[in-house]
Motif scaffolding. Structure first.
Motif, short mmCIF file in Angstrom:
data_model
loop_
_atom_site.label_atom_id
_atom_site.label_comp_id
_atom_site.label_asym_id
_atom_site.label_seq_id
_atom_site.Cartn_x
_atom_site.Cartn_y
_atom_site.Cartn_z
N GLU A 3 0.84 -1.20 0.00
CA GLU A 3 0.00 0.00 0.00
C GLU A 3 0.87 1.24 0.00
OE1 GLU A 3 -4.17 1.09 2.10
OE2 GLU A 3 -2.58 0.36 3.41
N LYS A 4 0.48 2.22 -0.81
CA LYS A 4 1.24 3.46 -0.91
C LYS A 4 0.61 4.50 -0.01
CE LYS A 4 2.98 2.60 -5.56
NZ LYS A 4 3.03 3.07 -6.96
N ARG A 5 1.41 5.02 0.92
CA ARG A 5 0.93 5.99 1.90
C ARG A 5 1.86 7.20 1.89
NH1 ARG A 5 -2.09 3.64 6.40
NH2 ARG A 5 -2.56 1.44 6.00
N LEU A 6 1.31 8.35 1.56
CA LEU A 6 2.07 9.60 1.57
C LEU A 6 1.73 10.41 2.80
CD1 LEU A 6 3.88 11.78 0.13
CD2 LEU A 6 1.75 12.66 -0.85
N PHE A 7 2.78 10.85 3.51
CA PHE A 7 2.61 11.75 4.65
C PHE A 7 3.30 13.06 4.29
CE2 PHE A 7 3.13 13.86 8.60
CZ PHE A 7 2.14 13.39 9.43
N TRP A 27 -3.80 6.52 -3.65
CA TRP A 27 -2.90 6.52 -2.50
C TRP A 27 -3.67 6.94 -1.25
CZ3 TRP A 27 2.87 7.51 -2.54
CH2 TRP A 27 3.45 7.09 -3.74
N GLN A 28 -3.18 6.48 -0.10
CA GLN A 28 -3.64 7.03 1.17
C GLN A 28 -2.76 8.24 1.47
OE1 GLN A 28 -4.34 4.67 4.57
NE2 GLN A 28 -5.36 3.01 3.46
N VAL A 29 -3.38 9.38 1.67
CA VAL A 29 -2.64 10.63 1.87
C VAL A 29 -3.07 11.28 3.18
CG1 VAL A 29 -2.15 12.92 0.95
CG2 VAL A 29 -2.46 10.99 -0.62
N THR A 30 -2.11 11.68 3.96
CA THR A 30 -2.38 12.45 5.16
C THR A 30 -1.24 13.44 5.34
OG1 THR A 30 -2.96 12.31 7.51
CG2 THR A 30 -1.17 10.89 6.75
N GLU A 65 0.68 7.54 12.01
CA GLU A 65 0.55 7.60 10.55
C GLU A 65 1.90 7.86 9.88
OE1 GLU A 65 -2.74 9.12 8.52
OE2 GLU A 65 -3.97 9.38 10.31
N LEU A 66 2.72 8.70 10.51
CA LEU A 66 4.05 8.94 9.98
C LEU A 66 4.87 7.65 9.97
CD1 LEU A 66 6.34 10.79 9.00
CD2 LEU A 66 6.81 11.33 11.42
N SER A 67 4.80 6.89 11.04
CA SER A 67 5.59 5.66 11.12
C SER A 67 5.13 4.60 10.13
CB SER A 67 5.53 5.10 12.55
OG SER A 67 4.22 4.66 12.88
N GLN A 68 3.89 4.73 9.63
CA GLN A 68 3.35 3.77 8.67
C GLN A 68 3.49 4.22 7.22
OE1 GLN A 68 -0.68 3.48 10.04
NE2 GLN A 68 -0.13 2.37 11.91
N ALA A 69 4.04 5.40 6.99
CA ALA A 69 4.12 5.96 5.64
C ALA A 69 5.15 5.21 4.80
CB ALA A 69 4.48 7.43 5.71
N SER A 70 4.86 5.14 3.50
CA SER A 70 5.85 4.63 2.55
C SER A 70 6.62 5.78 1.90
CB SER A 70 5.17 3.79 1.46
OG SER A 70 4.22 4.57 0.74
N ALA A 96 11.81 4.62 11.05
CA ALA A 96 10.75 4.07 10.22
C ALA A 96 11.34 3.04 9.25
CB ALA A 96 10.04 5.17 9.46
N SER A 97 10.72 1.88 9.18
CA SER A 97 11.29 0.77 8.39
C SER A 97 10.69 0.65 7.00
CB SER A 97 11.09 -0.55 9.12
OG SER A 97 9.71 -0.80 9.35
N GLY A 98 9.53 1.29 6.76
CA GLY A 98 8.85 1.08 5.48
C GLY A 98 9.01 2.20 4.48
N LEU A 99 9.94 3.10 4.70
CA LEU A 99 10.09 4.27 3.83
C LEU A 99 10.86 3.91 2.56
CD1 LEU A 99 10.98 7.04 6.43
CD2 LEU A 99 8.84 6.82 5.15
N SER A 100 10.30 4.28 1.41
CA SER A 100 11.00 4.09 0.15
C SER A 100 11.42 5.42 -0.49
CB SER A 100 10.13 3.31 -0.84
OG SER A 100 8.91 3.97 -1.09
N TRP A 101 10.87 6.54 0.03
CA TRP A 101 11.19 7.85 -0.56
C TRP A 101 10.80 8.93 0.43
CZ3 TRP A 101 8.04 12.05 -2.07
CH2 TRP A 101 8.55 12.92 -3.03
#
Length: 293
Positions: A3-7, A27-30, A65-70, A96-101
């Protein structure tokens, strides 16, 4: 696909356009806004936002939510004490372990004055203003997250931003635009849609630790751009005012300390960005058309 999540820290002008595009794509955006009143208004519209004013940290829900962002983007400017996001939430980002960008939106002001000459990402920074010095320090702090913790930081140095709702056409219609003349001085610009195009291209082709200039192909004097905009509106351009005689705030006057032409070669060659608005003429023509309905 994960899942793509933008913070977004700071759902302002540029970040707002990016958020809208990605939300439309599923995308999920917050993100954050500065005041509780704005947060309440956005939440009433069904958006997930948190309050972050740079003085106190976000609430626990925002941290989760920040810790879950990609993907994370920050457009929050530095203050006298440094970068507020890193001051309050740098630890969460570093773990954070799930960050790609992760993107930090900076400014071409870090280059300082080059007498109208060209600069690119290899040009040493030499900021000419306190604002530019703060941005340089903030860039270094964000890039340290990459060097020290492997966080996939990308820095984008934005030129002068314009777009729908924020452009010289509307300043002219409001009677607020002036033609300030400073011989030999030029500014670089970028349409907000091309900022978004560049960010999306970087997401598709991340390179941690990268720095990119984001600007169009045609640096130009402020007075020239204003005159062209007046012509699009069928208005007679106002007479030029010399820089020394212009009544400007200290902040507005400080922008004229930097005189440089900014190269966008890297975003074209590395990210494959094709600018929708390669110069101010194309951008203003599109905006003028939209104003006429």
């Amino acid at each position: 696909m994960a899942e793509k999540r933008l913070f977004c820290f700071g759902l302002g002008f540029s970040a707002g356009f990016l958020a809208d595009r990605l939300a439309y794509q599923g995308w999920q955006v917050t993100g954050t806004v500065r005041s509780a009143e704005k947060a309440e208004a956005m939440q009433a519209a069904g958006l997930s936002v948190h309050v972050f004013d740079g003085v106190t940290p976000m609430d626990d829900a925002g941290e989760r939510e920040l810790s879950q962002a990609s993907h994370v983007l920050s457009s929050v400017p530095p203050d006298a004490e440094g970068d507020p996001v890193l001051r309050h939430h740098g630890d969460t980002l570093s773990k954070a372990s799930g960050l790609s960008w992760v993107a930090y939106l900076s400014t071409t002001g870090v280059y300082g004055d080059h007498g109208g000459g060209w600069v690119d990402e290899t040009t040493p920074n030499s900021p000419a203003t306190e604002r530019g010095e703060r941005r340089q320090s903030a860039e270094n702090a964000w890039l340290a997250l990459y060097r020290d913790h492997g966080v996939p930081i990308h820095v984008f140095r934005l030129a002068g931003i314009y777009g729908p709702g924020r452009n010289v056409l509307q300043s002219l219609l409001a009677g607020q635009a002036r033609r300030v003349a400073l011989p030999g001085h030029v500014f670089s610009r970028i349409h907000v849609e091309d900022i978004v195009n560049t960010l999306v291209a970087s997401m598709a082709r991340p390179r941690a630790g990268a720095i990119y200039n984001v600007c169009d192909d045609l640096p130009a004097p402020q007075s020239e751009v204003t005159a062209y905009a007046a012509g699009l509106l069928g208005m007679e351009p106002s007479p030029e005012i010399s820089f020394k005689d212009a009544d400007m705030s200290p902040m507005a006057r400080s922008f004229y300390k930097d005189n440089k032409r900014v190269s966008n070669r890297l975003i074209r060659e590395e990210l494959g960005v094709e600018l929708a608005f390669p110069d101010y003429r194309v951008g203003l023509e599109a905006l003028a058309t939209s104003l006429k309905g």
